[in-house]
Design a protein around this motif. Structure first.
Motif, PDB file in Angstrom:
ATOM      1  N   VAL A  59       0.826  -1.182   0.061  1.00  0.00           N
ATOM      2  CA  VAL A  59      -0.020   0.118   0.088  1.00  0.00           C
ATOM      3  C   VAL A  59       0.947   1.268  -0.138  1.00  0.00           C
ATOM      4  N   VAL A  60       0.434   2.215  -0.900  1.00  0.00           N
ATOM      5  CA  VAL A  60       1.278   3.480  -0.757  1.00  0.00           C
ATOM      6  C   VAL A  60       0.344   4.585  -0.280  1.00  0.00           C
ATOM      7  N   GLU A  61       1.009   5.427   0.628  1.00  0.00           N
ATOM      8  CA  GLU A  61       0.193   6.454   1.316  1.00  0.00           C
ATOM      9  C   GLU A  61       0.885   7.958   1.501  1.00  0.00           C
ATOM     10  N   ARG A  62       0.346   8.871   1.558  1.00  0.00           N
ATOM     11  CA  ARG A  62       0.911  10.152   1.728  1.00  0.00           C
ATOM     12  C   ARG A  62       1.468  10.369   3.143  1.00  0.00           C
ATOM     13  N   PHE A  63       2.754  10.281   3.505  1.00  0.00           N
ATOM     14  CA  PHE A  63       3.103  10.402   4.825  1.00  0.00           C
ATOM     15  C   PHE A  63       3.340  11.977   5.218  1.00  0.00           C
ATOM     16  N   ALA A  64       3.685  12.741   4.159  1.00  0.00           N
ATOM     17  CA  ALA A  64       3.740  14.288   4.240  1.00  0.00           C
ATOM     18  C   ALA A  64       3.827  14.985   2.954  1.00  0.00           C
ATOM     19  N   GLU A  65       2.903  16.094   3.083  1.00  0.00           N
ATOM     20  CA  GLU A  65       2.864  16.667   1.723  1.00  0.00           C
ATOM     21  C   GLU A  65       3.027  17.973   1.950  1.00  0.00           C
TER      22      GLU A  65
END
Length: 440
Positions: free
Chosen positions: A75-81
């Motif tokens: 799974v890929v997620e946005r850790f910080a943006e």
């Protein structure tokens, strides 16, 4: 008479246009990327270029809810943006993540080269001034997103490498190695850093990153420094202290060349046997099938050939004087990562948190080509080490950075393993840090 002159003029204009087309036409790859990837890439004759192939992907950044394509089981997620050109990543012992928001210092390049470089940087979405900042990211509640994003260290000079030894944080500016005091849990450093050693950052300083890796015993720091040019174009006197990995002895306050002939080594990492590896960006303007970027074991005293030779002894005849006597003493790289893929990030995976198939080997972030047709890289791969050495073909971990129209939604830059075993990927075009984990 005037008609005759006009006809001659038109002929010369036409010949000139044909000449410009001939010089600037792109070189199209004749080999699939797979043929120039792995332990034994196919090395063909070079096709020397006067003007480089330019095929960098235009930028069309990620929209809300868009993300790269992840391998099955992950799974890929946005850790910080919302970051400012995030590059290097470093995991602190308490799980906090440091991210260098950084870019090249202002380039002092004129003429055609300067114009082309500026245009390329703009096209690639990299024409932003360096924030010269290290930011701290903290996921205190463990939900996979950093709820704290705060400036940790500011006022730097194109910072890149970071390493913590005890209560000392070492940071590599483009022009020198600094040391700062640090205590576990700190969210900001206000102390002025002390410079320990300088690096050659003479203009145009094309390969400006300086990465760091601490030895397992914490007594030494290894520093990767790229060349100042493609093949020593501006004179080898400008390459002193470049295209190499240094060893810095902390107690002795002394730095020595550890391995040389590495055009642009960026990522550094230790395998489970305690051996140091690097990924290297090789030379340009020999066509779309040369020269493979690579992964290499960094051995003390080894020479990897730049600028005279590549891939274990092939001669670059553009470099004068020729030095054929060097070839028998040069070390061949261990694993080709494709031509012009621009590998930057390197992280060894041995924690087993991403699945059995992604345990014995190295993750590599390939930032993506600007001078190959078709484009290459723009992904994160896993290089298997089945018997302690790189072998076979790479496994795709994170793809889809290019959309269906070939535009770059992002570009993977550097890698780090989080304390919980997830893989973190900085995206300097998307201004995001991605988090890759196993499915629940």
């Amino acid at each position: 008479m005037w008609k005759h002159v006009r006809n001659i003029t038109l002929i010369f204009v036409a010949l000139g246009l044909i000449g410009v087309w001939y010089i600037t036409r792109p070189d199209i790859a004749q080999l699939p990327l797979d043929a120039v990837t792995g332990p034994t890439p196919q090395i063909t004759a070079g096709r020397e270029q006067i003007f480089p192939t330019i095929a960098v992907a235009d930028v069309d950044r990620w929209k809300t809810n868009e993300a790269p394509v992840v391998a099955p089981g992950l799974v890929v997620e946005r850790f910080a943006e919302g970051l400012d050109h995030p590059r290097n990543l470093y995991t602190l012992p308490n799980g906090d993540i440091l991210v260098a928001e950084t870019n090249s210092p202002p380039r002092k390049m004129g003429g055609v080269e300067g114009f082309v470089m500026k245009w390329l940087m703009g096209k690639a979405g990299a024409d932003v001034p360096s924030a010269n900042r290290i930011t701290l990211l903290r996921d205190a509640n463990g939900d996979g997103q950093a709820e704290l994003k705060t400036p940790f260290l500011t006022g730097l000079n194109s910072p890149f490498g970071m390493v913590l030894i005890g209560e000392k944080l070492y940071v590599a500016n483009t022009n020198g190695l600094l040391i700062f005091p640090y205590k576990t849990g700190d969210t900001k450093i206000t102390a002025k850093g002390k410079e320990l050693t300088k690096f050659n950052a003479r203009a145009p300083n094309n390969h400006w990153t300086r990465n760091l890796a601490a030895s397992p015993d914490g007594k030494k720091i290894y520093i990767s420094v790229g060349s100042n040019s493609n093949i020593g174009d501006n004179g080898m006197e400008n390459e002193v202290g470049r295209a190499m990995v240094f060893e810095y002895d902390i107690a002795k306050d002394k730095k020595i060349p550890y391995a040389i002939g590495l055009r642009n080594p960026v990522g550094l990492g230790w395998d489970k046997a305690g051996r140091l590896w690097t990924v290297v960006n090789e030379r340009d303007m020999l066509g779309s099938d040369l020269v493979p970027d690579y992964l290499a074991l960094v051995e003390f005293g080894a020479d990897y050939g730049w600028p005279q030779h590549y891939w274990g002894g092939f001669t670059d005849t553009r470099v004068k004087p020729l030095k054929p006597e060097k070839r028998e003493y040069e070390r061949r790289p261990d694993y080709a990562l494709g031509v012009h893929t621009a590998p930057l990030g390197l992280a060894f995976g041995y924690n087993g948190k991403l699945g059995a198939g992604l345990t014995e080997g190295a993750f590599v972030a390939r930032h993506g080509s600007w001078n190959r047709k078709p484009v290459s890289g723009y992904d994160v791969i896993f290089v298997p080490f089945p018997k302690g050495e790189p072998a076979g073909k790479p496994v795709n971990v994170l793809t889809g950075f290019l959309d269906k129209d070939g535009k770059a939604q992002g570009r993977p830059a550097m890698l780090a393993l989080a304390k919980d075993g997830a893989l973190l990927v900085s995206d300097d075009v998307g201004n995001i840090v991605w988090r890759v984990r196993a499915k629940d």
